[in-house]
Design a protein around this motif. Structure first.
Motif, short mmCIF file in Angstrom:
data_model
loop_
_atom_site.label_atom_id
_atom_site.label_comp_id
_atom_site.label_asym_id
_atom_site.label_seq_id
_atom_site.Cartn_x
_atom_site.Cartn_y
_atom_site.Cartn_z
N SER A 212 0.83 -1.20 0.00
CA SER A 212 0.00 0.00 0.00
C SER A 212 0.87 1.25 0.00
O SER A 212 1.90 1.29 0.69
CB SER A 212 -0.91 0.02 1.23
N PRO A 213 0.46 2.29 -0.73
CA PRO A 213 1.16 3.57 -0.65
C PRO A 213 0.92 4.29 0.67
O PRO A 213 1.54 5.33 0.92
CB PRO A 213 0.57 4.37 -1.81
N SER A 214 0.00 3.78 1.49
CA SER A 214 -0.36 4.41 2.77
C SER A 214 -0.83 5.85 2.60
O SER A 214 -0.65 6.68 3.50
CB SER A 214 0.82 4.36 3.76
N GLU A 215 -1.46 6.15 1.47
CA GLU A 215 -1.87 7.54 1.25
C GLU A 215 -3.11 7.88 2.07
O GLU A 215 -3.87 6.98 2.48
CB GLU A 215 -2.14 7.79 -0.24
N GLU A 216 -3.29 9.15 2.30
CA GLU A 216 -4.51 9.69 2.90
C GLU A 216 -5.00 10.82 2.02
O GLU A 216 -4.66 11.98 2.23
CB GLU A 216 -4.26 10.18 4.33
N ASP A 217 -5.77 10.47 1.01
CA ASP A 217 -6.30 11.46 0.08
C ASP A 217 -7.76 11.73 0.41
O ASP A 217 -8.58 10.81 0.45
CB ASP A 217 -6.16 10.97 -1.37
N LEU A 218 -8.07 13.00 0.65
CA LEU A 218 -9.43 13.40 0.99
C LEU A 218 -10.41 12.92 -0.08
O LEU A 218 -10.13 13.02 -1.28
CB LEU A 218 -9.48 14.93 1.11
N ALA A 219 -11.55 12.39 0.37
CA ALA A 219 -12.53 11.85 -0.57
C ALA A 219 -13.93 12.08 -0.04
O ALA A 219 -14.14 12.17 1.17
CB ALA A 219 -12.29 10.35 -0.77
N ASP A 220 -14.89 12.18 -0.95
CA ASP A 220 -16.28 12.14 -0.55
C ASP A 220 -16.67 10.69 -0.28
O ASP A 220 -16.05 9.76 -0.83
CB ASP A 220 -17.17 12.70 -1.67
N PRO A 221 -17.69 10.44 0.53
CA PRO A 221 -18.14 9.06 0.73
C PRO A 221 -18.57 8.42 -0.58
O PRO A 221 -19.42 8.96 -1.29
CB PRO A 221 -19.33 9.22 1.69
N HIS A 222 -17.95 7.30 -0.93
CA HIS A 222 -18.30 6.61 -2.17
C HIS A 222 -17.67 5.22 -2.14
O HIS A 222 -16.91 4.88 -1.23
CB HIS A 222 -17.82 7.39 -3.40
N ASP A 223 -18.00 4.43 -3.13
CA ASP A 223 -17.40 3.10 -3.29
C ASP A 223 -16.01 3.32 -3.90
O ASP A 223 -15.87 3.48 -5.11
CB ASP A 223 -18.28 2.24 -4.18
N ALA A 224 -14.99 3.34 -3.06
CA ALA A 224 -13.67 3.82 -3.46
C ALA A 224 -12.96 2.85 -4.41
O ALA A 224 -13.19 1.64 -4.39
CB ALA A 224 -12.82 4.05 -2.23
N TRP A 225 -12.08 3.41 -5.22
CA TRP A 225 -11.21 2.62 -6.08
C TRP A 225 -9.81 3.23 -6.04
O TRP A 225 -9.63 4.40 -5.72
CB TRP A 225 -11.74 2.57 -7.52
N ALA A 226 -8.81 2.42 -6.38
CA ALA A 226 -7.42 2.87 -6.31
C ALA A 226 -7.10 3.83 -7.44
O ALA A 226 -7.63 3.73 -8.55
CB ALA A 226 -6.49 1.67 -6.36
N ASP A 227 -6.19 4.76 -7.16
CA ASP A 227 -5.68 5.69 -8.15
C ASP A 227 -4.36 5.13 -8.71
O ASP A 227 -3.43 4.84 -7.95
CB ASP A 227 -5.44 7.06 -7.51
N ASP A 228 -4.28 4.97 -10.02
CA ASP A 228 -3.11 4.34 -10.63
C ASP A 228 -1.82 5.08 -10.32
O ASP A 228 -0.78 4.46 -10.04
CB ASP A 228 -3.30 4.24 -12.15
N MET A 229 -1.84 6.41 -10.36
CA MET A 229 -0.63 7.17 -10.11
C MET A 229 -0.20 7.04 -8.66
O MET A 229 1.00 6.90 -8.36
CB MET A 229 -0.84 8.64 -10.48
N VAL A 230 -1.15 7.08 -7.75
CA VAL A 230 -0.82 6.92 -6.33
C VAL A 230 -0.22 5.54 -6.08
O VAL A 230 0.77 5.40 -5.34
CB VAL A 230 -2.07 7.14 -5.47
#
Length: 358
Positions: A248-266
């Motif tokens: 995991s990149p261990s990122e903490e990217d602000l998001a609205d509540p949703h069914d999340a998916w991974a970001d390819d660049m992250v």
């Protein structure tokens, strides 16, 4: 006997249902067609007693016996290692102290983690008492206990309205109406949305995306005995998983509540940080996914009655600590609702209370 509606079918909601069902008529409402679909279905699933702030550590300590022993236990020893470059000494020492890790030699680290790159890793620390947590088994155990005590679980039932009818709540979900004396808001990333729907002031629960990739076992090696490995300052982590490796990149990217998916660049950036510390490059991903880790503004869980709205209780803001704190968090929520004497100390209970945001 009170009627209680729990909104949210993740680990917070199902554990609360198990604790409350012997004392009340409990109905749990979950938007998705299955329980533990969002954050609870996408966890790295570790129990590290010293992971989190002071309140989280208190909940971890109070949850440890349950995780080890209840229903045969859900933990298996994994071990945890922290690695850092030579120029990251100060951050390494701070992280190792906070996580209760002992510094080890690079030879010792390589024996535990054979893919360690001696040309880039300058520091390593380790503790043996970090554990894999069987999240599916824990959920099943709680659901079984809750149902045995009479709790009902309704999936595929998104909440569309919450109103008051005198002293009772009326909740419309999945086209059906439900009545209750008490609502427990265990809606994860949607906790503030549920509060607003009920006319309750939101706390400021903020969801952050966390992505993961599954990669093949480096070099075809047997990863089963490898430790959970963390990059300094939580810059990445790697964990053995079913013969492969989760990174995991261990990122903490602000998001609205949703069914999340991974970001390819992250993912690419996180995998690059991992690759810097190992001898085997990543050639492809087997799978990837993401979840939302939802925090209160002070990054401490929110457990207890709303300061201004009778009959509305919070069980939210678990962040990345939902599974490891679930036994103590759900028991505290149940104690506060039923009037039982909590086992947690008064200072921790106060620090967890929604009243701190009033």
């Amino acid at each position: 006997m009170s009627d209680i509606i729990i909104i949210g079918g993740g680990v917070a909601g199902v554990s609360a249902a198990a604790c409350l069902a012997p004392h009340a008529q409990v109905t749990l409402l979950e938007t998705e067609k299955s329980l533990a679909y969002h954050a609870s279905g996408r966890s790295a699933a570790m129990f590290i007693r010293d992971y989190g702030n002071a309140c989280v550590k208190a909940l971890n300590a109070a949850s440890a016996d349950h995780h080890h022993n209840a229903d045969g236990g859900v933990l298996s020893r994994r071990g945890m290692m922290l690695v850092a470059r030579a120029d990251q000494g100060a951050a390494f020492r701070a992280d190792a102290a906070d996580l209760g890790l002992d510094e080890i030699t690079l030879d010792e680290a390589a024996a535990l983690w054979p893919i360690l790159n001696p040309d880039t890793v300058g520091h390593a620390a380790y503790r043996p008492d970090a554990y894999d947590l069987d999240t599916d088994l824990l959920i099943q155990n709680y659901v079984r206990r809750a149902r045995a005590a009479g709790a009902g679980f309704v999936t595929g039932a998104p909440v569309s309205a919450i109103t008051r009818d005198g002293a009772r709540w009326r909740v419309t979900a999945g086209g059906q109406d439900y009545g209750a004396d008490i609502i427990v808001n265990a809606a994860g990333a949607w906790a503030d949305d549920i509060a607003r729907m009920a006319g309750v002031a939101p706390i400021g629960i903020i969801p952050y995306r966390r992505s993961m990739a599954r990669i093949a076992a480096p070099g075809g090696l047997d990863t089963s005995k490898w430790p959970f490995v963390d990059g300094v300052e939580e810059s990445w982590y790697a964990k053995p998983d079913a013969g492969a490796l989760i990174v995991s990149p261990s990122e903490e990217d602000l998001a609205d509540p949703h069914d999340a998916w991974a970001d390819d660049m992250v993912l690419a950036e996180g995998l690059a940080r991992y690759e810097e510390m190992v001898t085997h490059p990543v050639t492809r991903m087997l799978a990837n996914w993401a979840g939302l880790r939802s925090f209160a503004p002070d990054r401490t869980l929110v457990i207890g009655p709303d300061a201004h709205t009778p009959g509305f209780h919070w069980l939210a803001g678990q962040g990345g600590y939902g599974f490891q704190t679930a036994p103590a968090a759900s028991q505290l929520a149940a104690d506060l609702i039923t009037g039982a004497a909590p086992e947690l100390d008064a200072a921790t209970i106060t620090a967890l209370s929604p009243a701190r945001f009033a």
